[in-house]
Design a protein around this motif. Structure first.
Motif, PDB file in Angstrom:
ATOM      1  N   ALA A   1       0.824  -1.345  -0.132  1.00  0.00           N
ATOM      2  CA  ALA A   1      -0.015  -0.015   0.070  1.00  0.00           C
ATOM      3  C   ALA A   1       0.885   1.280  -0.021  1.00  0.00           C
ATOM      4  N   LEU A   2       1.982   1.295   0.841  1.00  0.00           N
ATOM      5  CA  LEU A   2       2.904   2.370   0.915  1.00  0.00           C
ATOM      6  C   LEU A   2       3.529   2.472  -0.839  1.00  0.00           C
ATOM      7  N   GLY A   3       3.923   1.510  -0.994  1.00  0.00           N
ATOM      8  CA  GLY A   3       4.578   1.614  -2.534  1.00  0.00           C
ATOM      9  C   GLY A   3       3.588   2.137  -3.438  1.00  0.00           C
ATOM     10  N   THR A   4       2.289   1.783  -3.428  1.00  0.00           N
ATOM     11  CA  THR A   4       1.298   2.181  -4.243  1.00  0.00           C
ATOM     12  C   THR A   4       1.063   3.744  -4.238  1.00  0.00           C
ATOM     13  N   VAL A   5       1.003   4.195  -2.871  1.00  0.00           N
ATOM     14  CA  VAL A   5       0.895   5.704  -2.750  1.00  0.00           C
ATOM     15  C   VAL A   5       2.017   6.441  -3.499  1.00  0.00           C
ATOM     16  N   ALA A   6       3.018   5.910  -3.062  1.00  0.00           N
ATOM     17  CA  ALA A   6       4.415   6.519  -3.643  1.00  0.00           C
ATOM     18  C   ALA A   6       4.358   6.576  -5.263  1.00  0.00           C
ATOM     19  N   ALA A   7       3.700   5.479  -5.977  1.00  0.00           N
ATOM     20  CA  ALA A   7       3.478   5.561  -7.422  1.00  0.00           C
ATOM     21  C   ALA A   7       2.415   6.250  -7.828  1.00  0.00           C
ATOM     22  N   VAL A   8       1.368   6.418  -7.124  1.00  0.00           N
ATOM     23  CA  VAL A   8       0.012   7.000  -7.756  1.00  0.00           C
ATOM     24  C   VAL A   8       0.050   8.448  -7.282  1.00  0.00           C
ATOM     25  N   ALA A   9       0.804   8.987  -6.086  1.00  0.00           N
ATOM     26  CA  ALA A   9       0.591  10.393  -5.720  1.00  0.00           C
ATOM     27  C   ALA A   9       1.128  11.092  -6.971  1.00  0.00           C
ATOM     28  N   PRO A  10       2.308  11.033  -7.696  1.00  0.00           N
ATOM     29  CA  PRO A  10       2.573  11.720  -8.648  1.00  0.00           C
ATOM     30  C   PRO A  10       1.715  11.901  -9.872  1.00  0.00           C
ATOM     31  N   LEU A  11       0.938  10.635  -9.941  1.00  0.00           N
ATOM     32  CA  LEU A  11       0.029  10.515 -11.151  1.00  0.00           C
ATOM     33  C   LEU A  11      -1.399  11.293 -10.705  1.00  0.00           C
ATOM     34  N   MET A  12      -1.774  11.298  -9.340  1.00  0.00           N
ATOM     35  CA  MET A  12      -2.744  12.420  -9.227  1.00  0.00           C
ATOM     36  C   MET A  12      -2.355  13.939  -9.298  1.00  0.00           C
ATOM     37  N   GLY A  13      -1.024  14.127  -8.950  1.00  0.00           N
ATOM     38  CA  GLY A  13      -0.631  15.653  -9.141  1.00  0.00           C
ATOM     39  C   GLY A  13      -0.743  15.826 -10.635  1.00  0.00           C
ATOM     40  N   LEU A  14      -0.178  14.920 -11.602  1.00  0.00           N
ATOM     41  CA  LEU A  14      -0.320  15.023 -13.084  1.00  0.00           C
ATOM     42  C   LEU A  14      -1.831  15.308 -13.575  1.00  0.00           C
ATOM     43  N   LEU A  15      -2.865  14.564 -12.863  1.00  0.00           N
ATOM     44  CA  LEU A  15      -4.168  14.761 -13.344  1.00  0.00           C
ATOM     45  C   LEU A  15      -4.507  15.941 -12.867  1.00  0.00           C
ATOM     46  N   GLY A  16      -4.339  16.567 -11.941  1.00  0.00           N
ATOM     47  CA  GLY A  16      -4.543  17.987 -11.176  1.00  0.00           C
ATOM     48  C   GLY A  16      -4.004  18.891 -12.175  1.00  0.00           C
ATOM     49  N   THR A  17      -2.851  18.664 -12.916  1.00  0.00           N
ATOM     50  CA  THR A  17      -2.432  19.877 -13.685  1.00  0.00           C
ATOM     51  C   THR A  17      -3.005  19.924 -15.020  1.00  0.00           C
ATOM     52  N   VAL A  18      -3.447  18.465 -15.197  1.00  0.00           N
ATOM     53  CA  VAL A  18      -4.033  18.386 -16.676  1.00  0.00           C
ATOM     54  C   VAL A  18      -5.535  19.174 -16.593  1.00  0.00           C
ATOM     55  N   ILE A  19      -6.183  18.880 -15.355  1.00  0.00           N
ATOM     56  CA  ILE A  19      -7.598  19.479 -15.296  1.00  0.00           C
ATOM     57  C   ILE A  19      -7.280  21.326 -15.198  1.00  0.00           C
ATOM     58  N   GLY A  20      -6.287  21.644 -14.557  1.00  0.00           N
ATOM     59  CA  GLY A  20      -6.001  22.814 -14.283  1.00  0.00           C
ATOM     60  C   GLY A  20      -5.671  23.517 -15.494  1.00  0.00           C
ATOM     61  N   MET A  21      -4.878  22.958 -16.490  1.00  0.00           N
ATOM     62  CA  MET A  21      -4.617  23.429 -18.020  1.00  0.00           C
ATOM     63  C   MET A  21      -5.919  23.467 -18.841  1.00  0.00           C
ATOM     64  N   ILE A  22      -6.696  22.382 -18.666  1.00  0.00           N
ATOM     65  CA  ILE A  22      -7.935  22.635 -19.248  1.00  0.00           C
ATOM     66  C   ILE A  22      -8.735  23.494 -19.123  1.00  0.00           C
ATOM     67  N   LYS A  23      -8.887  24.107 -17.683  1.00  0.00           N
ATOM     68  CA  LYS A  23      -9.526  25.154 -17.327  1.00  0.00           C
ATOM     69  C   LYS A  23      -8.997  26.232 -17.918  1.00  0.00           C
TER      70      LYS A  23
END
Length: 211
Positions: free
Chosen positions: A109-131
């Motif tokens: 679970a800890l390894g999954t958080v380490a892998a997924v957190a940057p992807l969630m940040g990237l998704l937020g980046t994409v959403i922000g740029m779409i706006k």
């Protein structure tokens, strides 16, 4: 800080949840995987002392099983020592596999958080740029504050994802290394016990004399 979180948009919510999860797992695993609690360095010596003094009775065996994961592994070997070397080793391996599984609990679970957190940040980046581009299409490039808001949201989520992922990844590597070291030590102690009971090894007492 609250203003930064608010400016990051709704993607900050799962990132914050991931950070809390990573912190909880890290604290719990560092506490649980203390070498003195998992595999005490003097445990095999105590067991040998009990055996030499003929004190290894049912009460001592219960004490050994309840003391630590290493204690449970050694107790499994002692209980099956009269059945021969191979059976003794198999019983040790069976219990050790269960204890290793327990030591590795939550590390995935800890390894999954380490892998997924940057992807969630990237998704937020994409959403922000779409706006940002949506506002450009509606109002053009004249409203700088609106564009800055979208860009700010994109940058905040990216930074937040990395802030969560980097410590999580470091802690995951440290904890996995600790588990590996504990497993190696437990294997060494178990093999010493097998060799001693089946005549392939001598045990030195505290003065260095062979017994």
């Amino acid at each position: 800080m609250l203003e930064i979180i608010q400016n990051g948009g709704w993607m900050m919510v799962p990132i914050i949840i991931a950070s809390v999860l990573a912190l909880a797992i890290t604290v719990e695993r560092f506490w649980t995987l203390r070498p003195s609690q998992v595999a005490p360095a003097d445990l095999l010596g105590r067991v040998w002392g009990w055996m030499k003094n003929k004190q290894l009775d049912g009460q001592r065996m219960r004490e050994l099983r309840e003391s630590s994961p290493l204690g449970r592994v050694l107790a499994a070997g002692l209980m099956n020592s009269r059945h021969g070397r191979q059976i003794m080793k198999e019983s040790i391996e069976e219990v050790a596999s269960h204890e290793i599984h327990e030591m590795e609990r939550y590390l995935n679970a800890l390894g999954t958080v380490a892998a997924v957190a940057p992807l969630m940040g990237l998704l937020g980046t994409v959403i922000g740029m779409i706006k940002v581009f949506a506002e450009i299409m509606v109002a053009g490039t004249g409203q700088a504050n609106v564009l800055a808001g979208g860009i700010s949201e994109a940058l905040i989520t990216t930074a937040a994802g990395l802030v969560v992922a980097i410590p999580a990844l470091i802690c995951h590597r440290i904890l996995q290394r600790r588990v590996d070291e504990l497993v190696v030590f437990m294997e060494q102690e178990s093999l010493k016990l097998v060799d001693v009971l089946h005549g392939d090894r001598e045990v030195a007492d505290s003065t260095g004399a062979k017994q």
